[in-house]
Design a protein around this motif. Structure first.
Motif, short mmCIF file in Angstrom:
data_model
loop_
_atom_site.label_atom_id
_atom_site.label_comp_id
_atom_site.label_asym_id
_atom_site.label_seq_id
_atom_site.Cartn_x
_atom_site.Cartn_y
_atom_site.Cartn_z
N GLN A 1 -6.00 -2.17 2.53
CA GLN A 1 -6.34 -0.80 2.85
C GLN A 1 -7.85 -0.72 3.08
O GLN A 1 -8.63 -1.42 2.43
CB GLN A 1 -5.96 0.14 1.71
CG GLN A 1 -4.50 0.52 1.69
CD GLN A 1 -4.24 1.53 0.60
OE1 GLN A 1 -4.63 1.32 -0.53
NE2 GLN A 1 -3.59 2.61 0.93
N GLN B 1 0.26 5.99 -6.05
CA GLN B 1 -0.62 4.87 -5.71
C GLN B 1 -1.21 4.30 -6.98
O GLN B 1 -1.73 5.00 -7.83
CB GLN B 1 -1.73 5.33 -4.77
CG GLN B 1 -2.57 4.19 -4.23
CD GLN B 1 -3.33 4.58 -2.99
OE1 GLN B 1 -3.05 5.61 -2.40
NE2 GLN B 1 -4.29 3.76 -2.61
N LYS C 1 -9.88 1.81 2.51
CA LYS C 1 -10.62 2.56 1.50
C LYS C 1 -9.96 2.38 0.13
O LYS C 1 -8.80 2.74 -0.04
CB LYS C 1 -10.66 4.05 1.85
CG LYS C 1 -11.43 4.34 3.13
CD LYS C 1 -11.46 5.83 3.39
CE LYS C 1 -12.25 6.15 4.66
NZ LYS C 1 -12.29 7.60 4.93
N PRO C 2 -10.68 1.82 -0.84
CA PRO C 2 -10.09 1.69 -2.17
C PRO C 2 -9.94 3.05 -2.83
O PRO C 2 -10.65 3.99 -2.51
CB PRO C 2 -11.10 0.81 -2.92
CG PRO C 2 -12.39 1.06 -2.22
CD PRO C 2 -12.04 1.29 -0.78
N THR D 1 -5.45 -0.58 -5.17
CA THR D 1 -5.69 -0.62 -3.74
C THR D 1 -4.42 -0.91 -2.94
O THR D 1 -4.17 -0.30 -1.91
CB THR D 1 -6.75 -1.70 -3.42
OG1 THR D 1 -7.93 -1.42 -4.18
CG2 THR D 1 -7.09 -1.70 -1.94
N ASN D 2 -3.61 -1.84 -3.40
CA ASN D 2 -2.47 -2.31 -2.61
C ASN D 2 -1.15 -2.25 -3.36
O ASN D 2 -0.23 -3.02 -3.09
CB ASN D 2 -2.71 -3.76 -2.15
CG ASN D 2 -3.81 -3.85 -1.13
OD1 ASN D 2 -3.84 -3.09 -0.17
ND2 ASN D 2 -4.75 -4.76 -1.34
N PRO E 1 0.83 -1.21 0.00
CA PRO E 1 0.00 0.00 0.00
C PRO E 1 0.86 1.25 0.00
O PRO E 1 2.03 1.24 0.43
CB PRO E 1 -0.81 -0.12 1.30
CG PRO E 1 -0.74 -1.56 1.68
CD PRO E 1 0.58 -2.05 1.18
#
Length: 366
Positions: A145, A97, A147-148, A100-101, A43
């Protein structure tokens, strides 16, 4: 000189910035993202923390930390590296980012004073390698995480490599949910992380491929071929290269990049060597060997003449990675004022086949 280095130098064959004009002083604001980097299965918050921890533990002073923009900028003060007085390194970490991860991480390093000796890069190279190592290790630990976030689309031509998922991550995603009031099955035992074999060993090929299979995989410009070698040309890391494929019994056993850049200032070959070494370290992690090899000490105490030392055959640079099932040598050497920079990949599994071939050929010559 170690046996591995001797073999590397013999195979390569004979025929960061050391000097720049001006005395400008670099600052952390001179560091910029260029859109490259590598994507890790961690993340964003984890990648940001790992990068900060590595910088601080290696005595870098954080000059800018902006998580919202994905930027960390840091520098070292003056320090010594052997007999050299170094005026500091600048490091920029740029994070994006991706899903999601996943987080794309790009690193860039500069000198505080651009014309400082190349050996003053050591501190920067160490922290870049340490950050990459921690991110790879972080990718082996499942995490989520709450929150996506929207997926960030990357241009196809610059899509970085994404590390494969570990078995533990796959298991955690495929294990069915347990309804309330029921006892879950015994959780999987922790799986020891083993090295993941990459899909290719050299470019888009794997060891043992036939000549015809290699020809179908290679997109570079075909140059020529013999009984046991096929040559191509292409651009790698922005530099023109000759690509060599070595075969024994119609099985691919080695691949090599020979860089074709030319410079009137021999010190710039050291710059090229360091640039490629940084890329290889980012991809494969810290090398098992990395040091200059001196055969004549005439220029040893004059780093600004090390390019001349390389061209005269007094000095060679060798970096070695051991990445099952491949051995990689990155070598800069010279002789008679001709300099050769090359990176060679060799199969560890087929080394005996190649040795026997050379022995049989030598016997047949007499």
């Amino acid at each position: 000189m170690g046996e591995n280095m001797t073999k590397a130098l013999r195979f390569i064959g004979s025929p960061f910035l050391l000097l720049l004009s001006g005395c400008a002083t670099g600052t952390v604001n001179d560091l910029h993202s260029t859109g490259g980097g590598r994507t890790y299965d961690v993340p964003y918050s984890t990648a940001h923390r790992l990068a900060l921890d590595a910088l601080e533990e290696m005595k870098f002073s954080i000059k800018k930390d902006d998580p919202s923009q994905g930027e960390i900028r840091a520098e070292t003060g003056r320090y010594t590296n052997g007999i050299l007085a170094c005026r500091g390194n600048l490091i920029g970490i740029f994070l994006t980012q991706v899903g999601t991860n996943q987080t794309r991480v790009e690193t860039q390093s500069l000198y505080v004073v651009p014309h400082d000796d190349w050996a003053c890069q050591d501190r920067a190279q160490q922290v870049i390698s340490e950050i990459a190592k921690r991110l790879r290790e972080g990718a082996s630990t499942p995490s989520v995480q709450s929150k996506p976030v929207p997926m960030v689309a990357l241009p196809s031509e610059t899509q970085p490599e994404v590390l494969p998922q570990t078995q533990a991550e796959v298991s955690s995603k495929t294990r069915p949910e347990v309804p309330p009031g029921q006892v879950a099955n015994q959780p999987d035992a922790p799986t020891k992380r083993t090295p993941i074999r990459r899909p290719f060993d050299f470019r888009k090929t794997t060891w043992g491929m036939t000549k015809e299979q290699v020809k179908k995989s290679e997109v570079g410009h075909f140059e020529t071929q013999s009984d046991d070698v096929i040559l191509y040309s292409d651009m790698v890391a922005g530099k023109e290269v000759r690509i060599s494929y070595k075969f024994v019994g119609d099985k691919l056993v080695r691949g090599r990049y020979t860089f074709l850049e030319t410079h009137t200032n021999p010190n710039l070959f050291i710059r090229d060597y360091m640039e490629i070494k940084e890329i290889l370290t980012e991809k494969y992690g810290p090398p098992v060997e990395d040091k200059p090899v001196w055969s004549n000490d005439l220029y040893r105490d004059d780093p600004k003449s090390w390019g001349t030392a390389v061209s005269a055959g007094h000095l060679a640079f060798v970096t070695h990675w051991d990445i099952p099932p491949t051995t990689i040598f990155h070598v800069l050497r010279g002789d008679n004022f001709e300099i050769v920079l090359g990176t060679e990949y060799a199969s560890k599994e087929l080394i005996e086949l190649e040795r026997q071939f050379r022995k049989d050929k030598a016997l047949s010559d007499f």
